[in-house]
Design a protein around this motif. Structure first.
Motif, PDB file in Angstrom:
ATOM      1  N   THR A  70       0.851  -1.187   0.000  1.00 22.20           N
ATOM      2  CA  THR A  70       0.000   0.000   0.000  1.00 22.20           C
ATOM      3  C   THR A  70       0.886   1.236   0.000  1.00 22.20           C
ATOM      4  O   THR A  70       1.841   1.308   0.770  1.00 22.20           O
ATOM      5  CB  THR A  70      -0.906   0.027   1.243  1.00 22.20           C
ATOM      6  N   ILE A  71       0.561   2.188  -0.872  1.00 23.21           N
ATOM      7  CA  ILE A  71       1.281   3.456  -0.920  1.00 23.21           C
ATOM      8  C   ILE A  71       0.458   4.493  -0.161  1.00 23.21           C
ATOM      9  O   ILE A  71      -0.735   4.669  -0.438  1.00 23.21           O
ATOM     10  CB  ILE A  71       1.501   3.918  -2.377  1.00 23.21           C
ATOM     11  N   TYR A  72       1.101   5.169   0.777  1.00 20.97           N
ATOM     12  CA  TYR A  72       0.460   6.230   1.545  1.00 20.97           C
ATOM     13  C   TYR A  72       1.048   7.562   1.089  1.00 20.97           C
ATOM     14  O   TYR A  72       2.244   7.789   1.221  1.00 20.97           O
ATOM     15  CB  TYR A  72       0.710   6.039   3.048  1.00 20.97           C
ATOM     16  N   TYR A  73       0.192   8.412   0.561  1.00 25.62           N
ATOM     17  CA  TYR A  73       0.644   9.718   0.103  1.00 25.62           C
ATOM     18  C   TYR A  73      -0.362  10.755   0.560  1.00 25.62           C
ATOM     19  O   TYR A  73      -1.569  10.520   0.521  1.00 25.62           O
ATOM     20  CB  TYR A  73       0.799   9.728  -1.422  1.00 25.62           C
ATOM     21  N   ARG A  74       0.126  11.905   0.969  1.00 23.02           N
ATOM     22  CA  ARG A  74      -0.735  12.915   1.597  1.00 23.02           C
ATOM     23  C   ARG A  74      -1.593  13.714   0.631  1.00 23.02           C
ATOM     24  O   ARG A  74      -2.473  14.457   1.052  1.00 23.02           O
ATOM     25  CB  ARG A  74       0.101  13.868   2.428  1.00 23.02           C
ATOM     26  N   ARG A  75      -1.323  13.596  -0.646  1.00 23.01           N
ATOM     27  CA  ARG A  75      -2.099  14.334  -1.636  1.00 23.01           C
ATOM     28  C   ARG A  75      -2.765  13.366  -2.598  1.00 23.01           C
ATOM     29  O   ARG A  75      -2.728  12.169  -2.399  1.00 23.01           O
ATOM     30  CB  ARG A  75      -1.175  15.282  -2.400  1.00 23.01           C
ATOM     31  N   THR A  76      -3.351  13.888  -3.655  1.00 28.15           N
ATOM     32  CA  THR A  76      -4.012  13.020  -4.626  1.00 28.15           C
ATOM     33  C   THR A  76      -2.984  12.383  -5.562  1.00 28.15           C
ATOM     34  O   THR A  76      -1.839  12.831  -5.660  1.00 28.15           O
ATOM     35  CB  THR A  76      -5.012  13.812  -5.491  1.00 28.15           C
ATOM     36  N   ARG A  77      -3.410  11.358  -6.259  1.00 28.33           N
ATOM     37  CA  ARG A  77      -2.535  10.692  -7.221  1.00 28.33           C
ATOM     38  C   ARG A  77      -2.032  11.676  -8.275  1.00 28.33           C
ATOM     39  O   ARG A  77      -0.878  11.628  -8.697  1.00 28.33           O
ATOM     40  CB  ARG A  77      -3.287   9.542  -7.888  1.00 28.33           C
ATOM     41  N   ASN A  78      -2.885  12.576  -8.715  1.00 30.04           N
ATOM     42  CA  ASN A  78      -2.480  13.558  -9.731  1.00 30.04           C
ATOM     43  C   ASN A  78      -1.378  14.492  -9.246  1.00 30.04           C
ATOM     44  O   ASN A  78      -0.682  15.106 -10.044  1.00 30.04           O
ATOM     45  CB  ASN A  78      -3.680  14.380 -10.190  1.00 30.04           C
ATOM     46  N   GLU A  79      -1.228  14.616  -7.939  1.00 30.90           N
ATOM     47  CA  GLU A  79      -0.210  15.495  -7.374  1.00 30.90           C
ATOM     48  C   GLU A  79       1.094  14.758  -7.053  1.00 30.90           C
ATOM     49  O   GLU A  79       2.047  15.376  -6.585  1.00 30.90           O
ATOM     50  CB  GLU A  79      -0.745  16.160  -6.111  1.00 30.90           C
ATOM     51  N   MET A  80       1.136  13.458  -7.299  1.00 32.52           N
ATOM     52  CA  MET A  80       2.356  12.698  -7.036  1.00 32.52           C
ATOM     53  C   MET A  80       3.472  13.182  -7.951  1.00 32.52           C
ATOM     54  O   MET A  80       3.263  13.334  -9.154  1.00 32.52           O
ATOM     55  CB  MET A  80       2.140  11.203  -7.270  1.00 32.52           C
ATOM     56  N   PRO A  81       4.669  13.420  -7.403  1.00 29.34           N
ATOM     57  CA  PRO A  81       5.765  13.902  -8.233  1.00 29.34           C
ATOM     58  C   PRO A  81       6.448  12.819  -9.076  1.00 29.34           C
ATOM     59  O   PRO A  81       7.225  13.143  -9.962  1.00 29.34           O
ATOM     60  CB  PRO A  81       6.749  14.499  -7.225  1.00 29.34           C
ATOM     61  N   ALA A  82       6.145  11.543  -8.832  1.00 27.82           N
ATOM     62  CA  ALA A  82       6.749  10.464  -9.620  1.00 27.82           C
ATOM     63  C   ALA A  82       6.267  10.543 -11.067  1.00 27.82           C
ATOM     64  O   ALA A  82       5.191  11.085 -11.357  1.00 27.82           O
ATOM     65  CB  ALA A  82       6.389   9.108  -9.026  1.00 27.82           C
ATOM     66  N   PHE A  83       7.063   9.990 -11.972  1.00 29.61           N
ATOM     67  CA  PHE A  83       6.675   9.937 -13.371  1.00 29.61           C
ATOM     68  C   PHE A  83       5.384   9.139 -13.525  1.00 29.61           C
ATOM     69  O   PHE A  83       5.216   8.093 -12.907  1.00 29.61           O
ATOM     70  CB  PHE A  83       7.760   9.292 -14.229  1.00 29.61           C
ATOM     71  N   GLU A  84       4.479   9.629 -14.349  1.00 29.30           N
ATOM     72  CA  GLU A  84       3.184   8.986 -14.560  1.00 29.30           C
ATOM     73  C   GLU A  84       3.343   7.534 -14.999  1.00 29.30           C
ATOM     74  O   GLU A  84       2.592   6.655 -14.566  1.00 29.30           O
ATOM     75  CB  GLU A  84       2.357   9.770 -15.584  1.00 29.30           C
ATOM     76  N   GLU A  85       4.323   7.259 -15.861  1.00 31.34           N
ATOM     77  CA  GLU A  85       4.547   5.887 -16.335  1.00 31.34           C
ATOM     78  C   GLU A  85       4.905   4.962 -15.172  1.00 31.34           C
ATOM     79  O   GLU A  85       4.503   3.793 -15.149  1.00 31.34           O
ATOM     80  CB  GLU A  85       5.670   5.839 -17.385  1.00 31.34           C
ATOM     81  N   GLU A  86       5.678   5.474 -14.221  1.00 27.19           N
ATOM     82  CA  GLU A  86       6.064   4.677 -13.054  1.00 27.19           C
ATOM     83  C   GLU A  86       4.848   4.401 -12.166  1.00 27.19           C
ATOM     84  O   GLU A  86       4.695   3.297 -11.641  1.00 27.19           O
ATOM     85  CB  GLU A  86       7.145   5.395 -12.248  1.00 27.19           C
ATOM     86  N   ILE A  87       4.013   5.399 -12.006  1.00 28.83           N
ATOM     87  CA  ILE A  87       2.802   5.221 -11.196  1.00 28.83           C
ATOM     88  C   ILE A  87       1.900   4.173 -11.838  1.00 28.83           C
ATOM     89  O   ILE A  87       1.400   3.272 -11.166  1.00 28.83           O
ATOM     90  CB  ILE A  87       2.059   6.558 -11.011  1.00 28.83           C
ATOM     91  N   GLU A  88       1.700   4.282 -13.143  1.00 30.52           N
ATOM     92  CA  GLU A  88       0.868   3.305 -13.862  1.00 30.52           C
ATOM     93  C   GLU A  88       1.429   1.893 -13.732  1.00 30.52           C
ATOM     94  O   GLU A  88       0.686   0.939 -13.506  1.00 30.52           O
ATOM     95  CB  GLU A  88       0.745   3.686 -15.338  1.00 30.52           C
ATOM     96  N   ALA A  89       2.737   1.746 -13.878  1.00 30.98           N
ATOM     97  CA  ALA A  89       3.376   0.432 -13.767  1.00 30.98           C
ATOM     98  C   ALA A  89       3.205  -0.119 -12.352  1.00 30.98           C
ATOM     99  O   ALA A  89       2.977  -1.329 -12.172  1.00 30.98           O
ATOM    100  CB  ALA A  89       4.847   0.528 -14.137  1.00 30.98           C
ATOM    101  N   ALA A  90       3.304   0.746 -11.347  1.00 28.20           N
ATOM    102  CA  ALA A  90       3.121   0.305  -9.959  1.00 28.20           C
ATOM    103  C   ALA A  90       1.686  -0.178  -9.745  1.00 28.20           C
ATOM    104  O   ALA A  90       1.461  -1.215  -9.113  1.00 28.20           O
ATOM    105  CB  ALA A  90       3.453   1.429  -8.998  1.00 28.20           C
ATOM    106  N   LEU A  91       0.719   0.548 -10.265  1.00 24.33           N
ATOM    107  CA  LEU A  91      -0.670   0.151 -10.114  1.00 24.33           C
ATOM    108  C   LEU A  91      -0.944  -1.185 -10.794  1.00 24.33           C
ATOM    109  O   LEU A  91      -1.694  -2.015 -10.279  1.00 24.33           O
ATOM    110  CB  LEU A  91      -1.596   1.234 -10.676  1.00 24.33           C
ATOM    111  N   GLN A  92      -0.331  -1.427 -11.934  1.00 20.95           N
ATOM    112  CA  GLN A  92      -0.512  -2.683 -12.642  1.00 20.95           C
ATOM    113  C   GLN A  92       0.051  -3.860 -11.844  1.00 20.95           C
ATOM    114  O   GLN A  92      -0.597  -4.899 -11.719  1.00 20.95           O
ATOM    115  CB  GLN A  92       0.107  -2.631 -14.018  1.00 20.95           C
ATOM    116  N   ILE A  93       1.261  -3.688 -11.332  1.00 21.05           N
ATOM    117  CA  ILE A  93       1.886  -4.796 -10.593  1.00 21.05           C
ATOM    118  C   ILE A  93       1.160  -5.073  -9.284  1.00 21.05           C
ATOM    119  O   ILE A  93       1.170  -6.178  -8.771  1.00 21.05           O
ATOM    120  CB  ILE A  93       3.390  -4.539 -10.354  1.00 21.05           C
ATOM    121  N   MET A  94       0.476  -4.050  -8.750  1.00 21.28           N
ATOM    122  CA  MET A  94      -0.258  -4.229  -7.501  1.00 21.28           C
ATOM    123  C   MET A  94      -1.695  -4.653  -7.756  1.00 21.28           C
ATOM    124  O   MET A  94      -2.465  -4.836  -6.819  1.00 21.28           O
ATOM    125  CB  MET A  94      -0.208  -2.944  -6.692  1.00 21.28           C
ATOM    126  N   GLY A  95      -2.062  -4.784  -9.019  1.00 18.74           N
ATOM    127  CA  GLY A  95      -3.391  -5.278  -9.354  1.00 18.74           C
ATOM    128  C   GLY A  95      -4.506  -4.281  -9.169  1.00 18.74           C
ATOM    129  O   GLY A  95      -5.636  -4.639  -8.897  1.00 18.74           O
TER     130      GLY A  95
END
Length: 96
Positions: A70-95
């Motif tokens: 589980t990723i805990y972040y204080r803001r919304t997903r759209n405000e995450m500073p990580a690259f969008e491609e990395e976020i998408e890949a993380a969501l895929q691997i986590m199902g």
């Protein structure tokens, strides 16, 4: 050649020095060097939304003994500073 001056940043909260709490950069380095921490049967929580946090979540989820990440972040997903491609890949691997 890639040069990085990565140092772990602490959160400044009680308990971050407890057993089972790993700074993201240290965790990634130890796994890359073949010395992953014991995560047997563990659920993993990752605090943050930057590149290191997302990488740590992806690497943790690939560990065969990890049941959930589980990723805990204080803001919304759209405000995450990580690259969008990395976020998408993380969501895929986590199902998600």
């Amino acid at each position: 050649l890639a040069i990085g001056a990565h140092r772990c940043r602490t959160l400044g909260i009680a308990g971050e020095d407890k057993e089972g709490v790993y700074p993201g950069v240290d965790f990634l380095r130890d796994v890359a060097l073949g010395n992953p921490p014991d995560l047997s049967g563990k659920r993993v929580g990752v605090v943050g939304g930057g590149d290191v946090a997302i990488d740590a979540a992806r690497v943790a989820r690939r560990q065969p003994e990890v049941t959930d990440v589980t990723i805990y972040y204080r803001r919304t997903r759209n405000e995450m500073p990580a690259f969008e491609e990395e976020i998408e890949a993380a969501l895929q691997i986590m199902g998600e």
